[in-house]
Design a protein around this motif. Structure first.
Motif, PDB file in Angstrom:
ATOM      1  N   VAL A 192      -3.026  11.346 -48.689  1.00 31.86           N
ATOM      2  CA  VAL A 192      -1.631  11.789 -48.629  1.00 31.86           C
ATOM      3  C   VAL A 192      -0.703  10.699 -49.147  1.00 31.86           C
ATOM      4  O   VAL A 192       0.259  10.961 -49.881  1.00 31.86           O
ATOM      5  N   GLY A 413       0.611  20.988 -46.153  1.00 33.65           N
ATOM      6  CA  GLY A 413       0.116  19.735 -45.606  1.00 33.65           C
ATOM      7  C   GLY A 413      -1.376  19.787 -45.344  1.00 33.65           C
ATOM      8  O   GLY A 413      -2.039  20.813 -45.565  1.00 33.65           O
ATOM      9  N   PRO A 414      -1.943  18.683 -44.849  1.00 27.10           N
ATOM     10  CA  PRO A 414      -3.391  18.597 -44.627  1.00 27.10           C
ATOM     11  C   PRO A 414      -3.946  19.657 -43.691  1.00 27.10           C
ATOM     12  O   PRO A 414      -5.084  20.113 -43.881  1.00 27.10           O
ATOM     13  N   TYR A 444       4.308  17.073 -51.890  1.00 26.41           N
ATOM     14  CA  TYR A 444       5.313  16.044 -51.592  1.00 26.41           C
ATOM     15  C   TYR A 444       6.245  15.796 -52.776  1.00 26.41           C
ATOM     16  O   TYR A 444       6.851  14.738 -52.892  1.00 26.41           O
TER      17      TYR A 444
END
Length: 531
Positions: A192, A413-414, A444
């Motif tokens: 990330v 997101g993850p 992002y």
């Protein structure tokens, strides 16, 4: 680290320089730009279609459509170059210009030219000018080059057209080596962190451009070039992502469509997640073909005659896990070792063109049996367009910038990635987990997307030829089927075979059908298939 793109190699390109690589990223589909297009949520994609622009040129754009190009020799024999001006922001033409690099090679024949034939090799991020000078302008069929002025324009943000900048060479090395199959929270955080650093670098170095490199804007630039060249309609061959660019042009300007070839088509109606998932399945299809071929050869390090493709995949995954724990030497001048990320990218790079399978077998043999990762590293470097001095072209920067503007990110997101891992691994036991995590690359991004999935119908356009290859790893065949159905005048031409795209890759059947269309305007018969 895999950045979602789909390199296109012609037969000539596969033997030549890395500059001939072209790419069409996975995350490219539906688009909008201000008030000029229809923007919808993913759920409404089935109902929404790209809206055509008004046929009359707005007065604010007249200076751009009326400009004169100053042509000059550009260092490659027979080619001329010029600079085209376009508005940075089509909704606010007075806000400033963007300068776009253009190149051409005049028609070589004595018969009356058919006009200009614009080419784009894909990406987003592939240099159309490099493709023209190194392949299309000298390698396209002689009959086509005799009747057309061959023309290319690097799209905004790409190569010579005010290129997007993000990271330096060392930073890119770190980015490409980052593990995209994290085993724990620490590795997830590292992944990330690299996506965030990449995005922040693009925002810091290319703030002016980042909101204005969409496919819609690039298609509108193409219409200005068409007019400036004096062509009443656009004749165009686009490969891979270039098919999305060409289809977008047709949707915006259906009455200005001349002879369009869209080779290795993308489906603009799909969301980023669905594009990623379906491309993952495409890579698995290509790998299965490679696996069957590999075990027929005595130098296959992944199995012997009779070994099933599934077992070949299991053996390759075991090798990747070994590299994840213990990277191996490569002899690289910068001290890079071959870890799982670079090795996987090297294998993926070879899936695009079956002519590279022997090279892949050799590279895998060296790595698996002799602890030498140089061959796989070279394949990975070719994918990322990294030279021997540690310098990268801007391909990956433009690639992300266009993709992340054209579509909302595949995942937020993850946690979403983790919930999708099973479906990605089902699509490809070999590449699924890595490609799922690679789908975080737009999450992002420093600017919001301006596009969304939708259909492209281009009602009123002349016949448009859509080409699909049945075992294409990067633009799966169903995408060509879908686009040809969406386009009101779409005509599907099928190549039954391996590799990414079909024109100029060895099929006389495909080449003859496309040449006939370009030279005579006669599209292939409905349902035509070549092998």
């Amino acid at each position: 680290m895999h950045t979602r793109r789909t390199p296109r190699r012609t037969r000539a390109a596969s033997r030549a320089t890395v500059g001939l690589l072209a790419a069409a990223a996975l995350l490219v589909s539906g688009c909008s730009s201000g008030s000029s297009t229809t923007s919808t949520s993913t759920g409404n994609a089935a109902e929404a279609a790209l809206a055509a622009l008004p046929r009359a040129t707005p007065s604010a754009l007249s200076p751009y459509y009326g400009q004169k190009l100053t042509w000059r020799s550009c260092g490659v024999s027979g080619f001329e170059c010029a600079t085209l001006k376009a508005p940075l922001d089509y909704d606010k033409p007075s806000a400033g210009d963007i300068r776009l690099a253009v190149a051409r090679k005049r028609a070589t024949g004595k018969a009356k030219p058919l006009g200009s034939l614009m080419v784009n090799p894909g990406g987003p991020g592939g240099s159309a000018i490099a493709y023209l000078q190194q392949y299309a302008g000298i390698g396209y069929p002689a009959g086509v080059r005799a009747r057309y002025d061959m023309v290319a324009m690097d799209p905004r943000g790409v190569a010579r057209s005010e290129p997007i900048k993000c990271l330096d060479g060392r930073q890119m090395d770190t980015y490409t080596e980052t593990d995209v199959t994290p085993d724990d929270q620490k590795e997830t955080n590292a992944l990330v962190g690299q996506y965030k650093k990449f995005a922040e670098g693009c925002g810091a170095h290319s703030a002016r451009l980042l909101r204005h490199v969409s496919t819609v804007e690039a298609a509108r630039d193409m219409d200005i070039l068409r007019a400036v060249l004096g062509d009443p309609k656009l004749n165009y061959v686009g490969a891979s992502y270039g098919t999305f660019l060409g289809a977008t042009y047709a949707g915006l300007f259906p009455k200005r469509v001349g002879r369009l070839v869209l080779d290795g088509a993308l489906d603009p109606s799909l969301s980023a997640r669905d594009l990623n998932l379906q491309q993952t399945a495409g890579f698995e299809t290509a790998f299965q073909a490679f696996a069957k071929d590999c075990v027929r050869h005595s130098d296959c390090p992944l199995g012997r005659k009779g070994t099933t493709p599934a077992k070949v995949g299991t053996n390759l995954k075991a090798f990747f896990r070994k590299l994840d724990a213990h990277p191996i030497p490569t002899g690289d001048a910068d001290g890079r070792k071959l870890g799982e990320a670079l090795a996987t990218t090297g294998v993926i790079a070879a899936m695009y063109d079956e002519s590279q399978w022997p090279q892949l077998r050799e590279a895998l043999t060296a790595a698996m049996k002799h602890n030498d990762g140089a061959g796989l590293l070279a394949l990975s470097d070719s994918y990322y367009e990294r030279d021997g001095k540690g310098r990268y072209t801007n391909l990956m920067f433009a690639n992300a910038a266009v993709n992340c503007l054209d579509l909302p990110a595949a995942f937020t997101g993850p946690d979403q990635v983790k919930r999708s891992l099973r479906s990605f691994e089902k699509a490809s036991p070999v590449f699924g987990d890595g490609l799922a995590w690679a789908s975080l690359n737009c999450t992002y991004w420093p600017v919001k997307p301006t596009g969304a999935p939708h259909r492209i119908e281009a009602r009123g356009a002349a016949p448009i030829v859509v080409v699909g290859t049945t075992r294409d790893p990067a633009t799966p065949y169903p995408w060509a089927q879908s686009l040809s159905r969406q386009l009101a005048s779409g005509r599907l031409l099928t190549y039954v075979g391996d590799g990414h795209t079909a024109y100029g890759r060895g099929s006389s059947c495909i080449d003859s059908a496309i040449d006939t269309y370009l030279l005579r305007g006669t599209p292939p018969a409905r349902g035509k298939r070549c092998s």
